[in-house]
Motif scaffolding. Structure first.
Motif, short mmCIF file in Angstrom:
data_model
loop_
_atom_site.label_atom_id
_atom_site.label_comp_id
_atom_site.label_asym_id
_atom_site.label_seq_id
_atom_site.Cartn_x
_atom_site.Cartn_y
_atom_site.Cartn_z
N THR A 141 -3.86 11.22 7.94
CA THR A 141 -3.99 9.77 7.03
C THR A 141 -3.25 8.61 7.91
OG1 THR A 141 -6.05 10.45 5.67
CG2 THR A 141 -4.91 8.18 5.89
N GLU A 163 -5.49 -0.67 8.84
CA GLU A 163 -6.49 -0.21 8.00
C GLU A 163 -7.09 -1.03 7.66
OE1 GLU A 163 -3.13 -0.83 6.43
OE2 GLU A 163 -3.46 0.20 8.22
N ASN A 164 -7.33 -1.96 7.77
CA ASN A 164 -8.41 -3.49 7.53
C ASN A 164 -8.17 -4.73 8.71
OD1 ASN A 164 -7.34 -3.09 4.87
ND2 ASN A 164 -5.56 -4.71 5.69
N GLU A 177 -1.85 -2.77 11.37
CA GLU A 177 -2.37 -2.74 10.52
C GLU A 177 -3.76 -2.21 10.76
OE1 GLU A 177 -3.26 -4.74 6.06
OE2 GLU A 177 -2.21 -6.51 7.86
N ASP A 221 -6.00 -5.49 13.69
CA ASP A 221 -4.47 -4.32 14.10
C ASP A 221 -3.67 -5.30 15.15
OD1 ASP A 221 -6.71 -5.42 15.99
OD2 ASP A 221 -7.59 -2.96 16.80
N GLN A 242 0.56 -1.77 -0.19
CA GLN A 242 -0.11 -0.01 0.19
C GLN A 242 0.65 1.50 -0.30
OE1 GLN A 242 -3.20 0.27 3.08
NE2 GLN A 242 -2.41 1.87 3.69
N LEU A 266 -2.27 6.33 10.56
CA LEU A 266 -1.23 4.72 10.52
C LEU A 266 -0.33 4.30 11.08
CD1 LEU A 266 -2.53 4.53 6.81
CD2 LEU A 266 -3.66 3.89 8.42
#
Length: 129
Positions: free
Chosen positions: A15, A49-50, A47, A53, A3, A19
């Motif tokens: 943003t 964003e998906n 992670e 975590d 990404q 993250l």
């Protein structure tokens, strides 16, 4: 899967900050390349964003057009020291911008840049913990 996020404004930087917040940065993984005006650091982050975590990622954060770097409460000699990243933000200062990397223990790095261009790119190698 890799990404990449490129931020050139407050919203994009927020943003990226979200993250990498809570990420770990080793002093040895902070690099400033004055001749190319690039500041790089490797951050081990979750992670989020998906909504995964508990999975850790290695991400590279690259900040371009950096003319000056100041750090506070970071001992450059302690290359193995791990800093906990709290946030990244910026402010306009006359003609330039100041991008701040804020760590715990009242330590931070201030990058003077002529424009805001920050990239966050995930390394393909996931860290299994």
């Amino acid at each position: 899967f890799s990404q990449k996020i490129i931020a050139d404004n407050q919203e994009g930087l927020q943003t990226i900050s979200a993250l990498i917040s809570g990420g770990k940065v080793k002093v040895s993984d902070l690099k400033y390349l004055p001749s190319s005006k690039i500041f790089l650091f490797l951050v081990e982050r979750f992670e989020i964003e998906n909504e995964n975590d508990n999975k850790k990622l290695n991400s590279i954060c690259r900040i371009d057009f950096v003319s000056k770097v100041k750090s506070k409460n970071i001992d450059q000699k302690k290359q193995d020291m791990v800093l906990n990243l709290i946030a990244m933000d910026y402010m306009k200062n006359k003609e330039d911008f100041e991008i701040n990397l804020i760590f715990d223990n009242n330590s931070h790095i201030t990058l003077t840049t002529e424009t805001v261009e920050v990239r966050l790119e995930d390394n393909l190698d996931k860290i299994e913990k």
